[in-house]
Design an enzyme around this catalytic site. Sequence first.
Site, short mmCIF file in Angstrom:
data_model
loop_
_atom_site.label_atom_id
_atom_site.label_comp_id
_atom_site.label_asym_id
_atom_site.label_seq_id
_atom_site.Cartn_x
_atom_site.Cartn_y
_atom_site.Cartn_z
N GLY A 13 -1.82 -9.35 -5.67
CA GLY A 13 -0.65 -9.18 -6.05
C GLY A 13 0.28 -10.39 -6.86
CE LYS A 59 -9.65 -12.78 -1.48
NZ LYS A 59 -9.29 -11.56 -1.64
N GLY A 108 -3.75 -13.80 -0.09
CA GLY A 108 -2.37 -13.56 -0.72
C GLY A 108 -1.35 -14.45 -0.44
N GLY A 168 -4.87 1.31 -9.90
CA GLY A 168 -4.92 0.07 -10.26
C GLY A 168 -5.19 -0.95 -9.10
CB VAL A 228 -7.60 -17.16 2.06
CG1 VAL A 228 -7.90 -16.39 3.15
CG2 VAL A 228 -8.68 -18.25 1.56
#
Lengths: 430, 430
Positions: A302, A205, A134, A187, A132
Amino acid sequence: MRSVTIGILGLGQVGAGTLRLLQERRAAIEARLGAALTVRRIAVRDPGRAREVEVAADLLTTDPRAVIADPSIDVIVELIGGIEPARALILAALRAGKHVVTANKAVLAECGAEIFAEAAARGRMVYFEGSVAGGIPILRSLREGLASDRIEAIAGIVNGTSNYILDAMTRSGASFADALRAAQDAGFAEADPTLDVGGGDAAHKLALLALVAFGARVDPHAIPTEGITGISALDIRAAGELGYLIKSLALAHDTPEGPCLRVHPTLVPRAHVLAGVAGAYNAVQVESRALGRSLYYGRGAGMMPTAVAVVSDLLEVARDLIAGVAPTTPPAVRAVAPASTAALEHEHYLCVHVPNLPGVLGRVATCLGRHGVSIARMIQDRAGAGPVPMIILTEVVAERAMQAALTELSTSPDLAAPPTRIRLLPAALL
Amino acid sequence: MRSVTIGILGLGQVGAGTLRLLQERRAAIEARLGAALTVRRIAVRDPGRAREVEVAADLLTTDPRAVIADPSIDVIVELIGGIEPARALILAALRAGKHVVTANKAVLAECGAEIFAEAAARGRMVYFEGSVAGGIPILRSLREGLASDRIEAIAGIVNGTSNYILDAMTRSGASFADALRAAQDAGFAEADPTLDVGGGDAAHKLALLALVAFGARVDPHAIPTEGITGISALDIRAAGELGYLIKSLALAHDTPEGPCLRVHPTLVPRAHVLAGVAGAYNAVQVESRALGRSLYYGRGAGMMPTAVAVVSDLLEVARDLIAGVAPTTPPAVRAVAPASTAALEHEHYLCVHVPNLPGVLGRVATCLGRHGVSIARMIQDRAGAGPVPMIILTEVVAERAMQAALTELSTSPDLAAPPTRIRLLPAALL
């Protein structure tokens, strides 16, 4: 020095980031932990592939079951993503007596009952900070920082792709389709963006946030979920003129009937702290009884951000292993049906396209009024011969009444297209 | 059920909040911890005083040493505040083998060397989440959430009184003196506000942030500190016209020569996430190598918010006590002189009051230019017969050069008053 041993399943972006962090921060980790975190084996699909991290060839295997079966490994880090084979491998790891760290929101949201029950039965831990928002330590903050507090409500920007697209639409005036394409080129969106822009990822999440915040396991498919695909450039511009930004929010609040959860686009006042969350950033606003409002902000996805969360979980598991502490009980597996949203009250933004003819405004207002929907503010651009957009801000009205009004409006011969409706941020979160 | 026993020193706002939270959340705490947190004794100045929390009279004593000496107590919670007697009592508690939880930034920032050395020597813990940014779990996030990451920079709004006053000045156009008086009337500023508006309180908190983020203990008096007392209504208005808000920030970044720390008013672009931190709220922005930017926001003071932080520390101590784990090493007591700020580079806001006469602008610009300070933008309001304000935004220039320019400008016969200079948020934090 004592060593806590790790097996990693999957060496994509987050796997490579985790490995790199363990390598680069080795000295700092050992100083902090008083022990080493040692990666013993890594299961990958293609051992020959070029990677963003240096990895000794003899660590790699194509057989994840061999990693799980390795008796010298303490903790399995699952970074494959998706439901299968992640689900089967996590269950196998728990059955083999391993603790599990994962960043996989889908498998935990969809199969949490099974996974947490297995963990409890085996006395093993499942940590999932990376699943959740990151690298933002939101689950740890809820679990430890706010441990003694009672969480009342949560509003999260938890899907970076949706936030990136809405932000781009706001800045450039682009359509959803164009902004999506640009996000894909940059991206920030997948080739198949459905799970992100449709709200499904945010619902996953949100289910995990509810698990930690309210101790309740909710089926993510039972969460009313609206994506951002219906948001037009006009909606963004009109909201802006009214002083709002449109954000995709995952919302939860506690009720006596269990947590009430939903995912939908929301008008947020420009000065609100959530309005400042731009680009692919995530943020989770928490309302709790004693602390009041708090907010946690950062990169929601990421390679390295998620790796920070994975390694923070590894450090926590390792600390307990070294101390010989019994594992923290996994989150409650008490299954709960989410509370109904029918009585929820919001102000609303409505956009209807109507012909520029006398009497139309009256008919729209009368239809809304029939369902108890009062108009607080209206903007109509009189230019144009065909149907023109009419923007309406309503007073506070219950979801149930709004739904009825929208249903009737949709059947009106005056409307060139179904109305767009976007909820305003509820008063309790302002 | 096992019980972890607590002695509390001081039953003011935060003490009462802590007691209330322990009472109200007792069931939740016990469920989470598998043990009870039991308050055994409370030292107060006046046992007869009316309090915001129910407390059994036989828990109260006027003798803090008796609480510390009680062999049945595991943890001492110091909530007296200030330097003495807090310092002596914390040291006595550690010597008596107690773990210590405190929300006292002053005593830890000023006497941390002694306190952490004593804790290390006795193998005891000192936790202080409540001492920085109230209930926001910022120290825990740095220590655990970002455990594997390298902290590069911190920018914090950590003094709620200053933020409240600047926010009020921004909204109402009031002078500093009027806004301070209103803040005092509203209970957001002390009768003697020096420590808050002078920046000393922020410097204390910054020293503690540096302790946790960089493992370095810095004398708070060695931190270059500027308060907000010199900020005028004109500065706020002019900054607003240029697209900025003025915030009092505590700033730190790591350098090879040790952490570089400073507290000063700062121009923050209106769209920046720190600009959204209004009223008495606090926020800490963290830049770290892997995670990138993250931010932690919430109530920086007050009875219940700080109590949440105190109880989170109690839960952490209790968990370790129950597990029989050796205490977490207290933060490094390595003393470090903060790195020089002379080479720091900022854009600057300048306000000089000069007579509305030909040649004056040229002389001011020439003086700045002599020290390598380039003007990026200038606003001068030509109205008025007497000295008129001239607002200048400079290009990026090193602190050393700016200081020299300001020194020379201050001696100019053109200036009716010393120049006001406010730094802009550095590029790395934008």
